[in-house]
Write a protein that holds these residues in place. Structure first.
Motif, PDB file in Angstrom:
ATOM      1  N   UNK A  70       0.890  -1.228  -0.042  1.00  9.90           N
ATOM      2  CA  UNK A  70      -0.051  -0.114  -0.073  1.00  9.90           C
ATOM      3  C   UNK A  70       0.898   1.233  -0.001  1.00  9.90           C
ATOM      4  N   UNK A  71       0.397   2.336  -0.603  1.00  8.36           N
ATOM      5  CA  UNK A  71       1.085   3.752  -0.567  1.00  8.36           C
ATOM      6  C   UNK A  71       1.368   4.171   0.695  1.00  8.36           C
ATOM      7  N   UNK A  72       2.349   4.976   1.039  1.00  7.56           N
ATOM      8  CA  UNK A  72       2.395   5.483   2.282  1.00  7.56           C
ATOM      9  C   UNK A  72       1.430   6.410   2.517  1.00  7.56           C
ATOM     10  N   UNK A  73       0.926   6.814   3.809  1.00 12.38           N
ATOM     11  CA  UNK A  73      -0.049   7.997   4.374  1.00 12.38           C
ATOM     12  C   UNK A  73       0.713   8.972   4.616  1.00 12.38           C
ATOM     13  N   UNK A  74       0.011  10.122   4.700  1.00 11.31           N
ATOM     14  CA  UNK A  74       0.552  11.294   5.670  1.00 11.31           C
ATOM     15  C   UNK A  74       0.001  11.000   7.008  1.00 11.31           C
ATOM     16  N   UNK A  75       1.130  11.252   7.768  1.00 12.47           N
ATOM     17  CA  UNK A  75       0.916  10.870   9.273  1.00 12.47           C
ATOM     18  C   UNK A  75       0.107  12.301   9.898  1.00 12.47           C
ATOM     19  N   UNK A  76      -0.788  11.925  10.822  1.00 11.69           N
ATOM     20  CA  UNK A  76      -1.684  12.953  11.073  1.00 11.69           C
ATOM     21  C   UNK A  76      -1.063  13.473  12.146  1.00 11.69           C
ATOM     22  N   UNK A  77      -0.899  14.898  12.232  1.00 14.96           N
ATOM     23  CA  UNK A  77       0.011  15.531  13.299  1.00 14.96           C
ATOM     24  C   UNK A  77      -0.767  15.229  14.862  1.00 14.96           C
ATOM     25  N   UNK A  78       0.180  15.383  15.776  1.00 14.24           N
ATOM     26  CA  UNK A  78      -0.359  15.405  17.111  1.00 14.24           C
ATOM     27  C   UNK A  78      -1.222  16.007  17.553  1.00 14.24           C
ATOM     28  N   UNK A  79      -1.236  17.410  17.252  1.00 11.71           N
ATOM     29  CA  UNK A  79      -2.410  18.244  17.486  1.00 11.71           C
ATOM     30  C   UNK A  79      -3.565  17.977  17.010  1.00 11.71           C
ATOM     31  N   UNK A  80      -3.803  17.485  15.790  1.00 10.37           N
ATOM     32  CA  UNK A  80      -5.030  17.128  15.158  1.00 10.37           C
ATOM     33  C   UNK A  80      -5.589  15.965  15.875  1.00 10.37           C
ATOM     34  N   UNK A  81      -4.656  14.951  16.325  1.00  4.29           N
ATOM     35  CA  UNK A  81      -5.233  13.865  17.013  1.00  4.29           C
ATOM     36  C   UNK A  81      -5.635  14.159  18.205  1.00  4.29           C
ATOM     37  N   UNK A  82      -5.061  14.970  18.933  1.00  3.44           N
ATOM     38  CA  UNK A  82      -5.600  15.582  20.326  1.00  3.44           C
ATOM     39  C   UNK A  82      -6.697  16.252  20.095  1.00  3.44           C
ATOM     40  N   UNK A  83      -6.978  17.316  19.255  1.00  2.00           N
ATOM     41  CA  UNK A  83      -8.066  17.890  19.377  1.00  2.00           C
ATOM     42  C   UNK A  83      -9.529  16.824  18.799  1.00  2.00           C
ATOM     43  N   UNK A  84      -9.142  15.872  17.868  1.00  2.00           N
ATOM     44  CA  UNK A  84     -10.241  14.929  17.385  1.00  2.00           C
ATOM     45  C   UNK A  84     -10.742  14.002  18.637  1.00  2.00           C
TER      46      UNK A  84
END
Length: 228
Positions: free
Chosen positions: A109-123
């Protein structure tokens, strides 16, 4: 759904997977102890001194925290606390668990863009807040559910957990808009999968490994539904 869970369970011996599981268990225990200590502090602050709890006995402040009875009380609280804890884990461990699953079962599978820690924490914070708010409102529903309270509890939290876990795992690969569209097409399967995850979250000790297995299960479920 059962096949997805079986694949996730079969990967527990994977060193990358096992590392996340062990770290997740340690963090879950730390969170439960922290919330439990806060619970005892509230009792100490806003009550005459102790509160009598059936089967546990008097519950007070620091002396209870350090006593043997605290372990039983904390296990009981974990039935309810592990729902928001599982929600928090979905963001914190998503990338590590999903990557381990895809490397073994979906190579190439192609690589995915890693979601930022800040976005993760907000979600994560938004969803944990939603889950707590919904369960507080649902107390009125529990009051009239009688012997069906566990089914209502699992069904309600399963709906929320399935929605969150599937959206996060799908968003990694196809983006948020397409993930929501795929979720709407298969909402029934996702709800059932979330409910099957919510039920073991109500079992003390076993519930410590369910959040990590949940991310892995929904990663498999996403790939299955996306192919369809």
């Amino acid at each position: 759904m059962f096949s997805s869970f079986a694949k996730a369970l079969g990967q527990l011996s994977d060193p990358r997977f096992l590392r996340v599981v062990l770290f997740g268990i340690a963090l879950a225990v730390a969170l439960l102890i922290g919330v439990y200590a806060g619970f005892l502090w509230l009792i100490e602050t806003f009550s005459p001194g102790t509160v009598e709890i059936p089967l546990i006995g008097p519950v007070g402040g620091l002396d209870t925290l350090l006593g043997w009875g605290s372990a039983l009380l904390m296990l009981g609280l974990s039935v309810f606390l592990m729902m928001p804890v599982a929600s928090a884990f979905s963001g914190l461990f998503l990338e590590d668990v999903a990557s381990a699953v895809e490397d073994r079962h979906y190579p190439g599978l192609p690589a995915v863009a890693r979601i930022s820690l800040l976005d993760n924490l907000i979600d994560t914070a938004n969803f944990v807040g939603l889950m707590i708010a919904v369960n507080v409102v649902a107390l009125l529903l529990y009051a009239v559910s009688g012997p069906f309270i566990p089914l209502v509890f699992w069904g309600l939290n399963g709906l929320l957990l399935g929605r969150e876990y599937f959206t996060l795992t799908a968003t990694r690969r196809i983006g948020r808009t397409a993930a929501k569209a795929l979720r709407r097409r298969h909402w029934g399967k996702i709800w059932i999968a979330g409910t099957l995850m919510a039920a073991p979250l109500s079992i003390p000790l076993i519930n410590l490994i369910i959040p990590v297995l949940g991310v892995a299960t929904f990663t498999h479920l996403f790939h299955t539904l996306n192919r369809q």
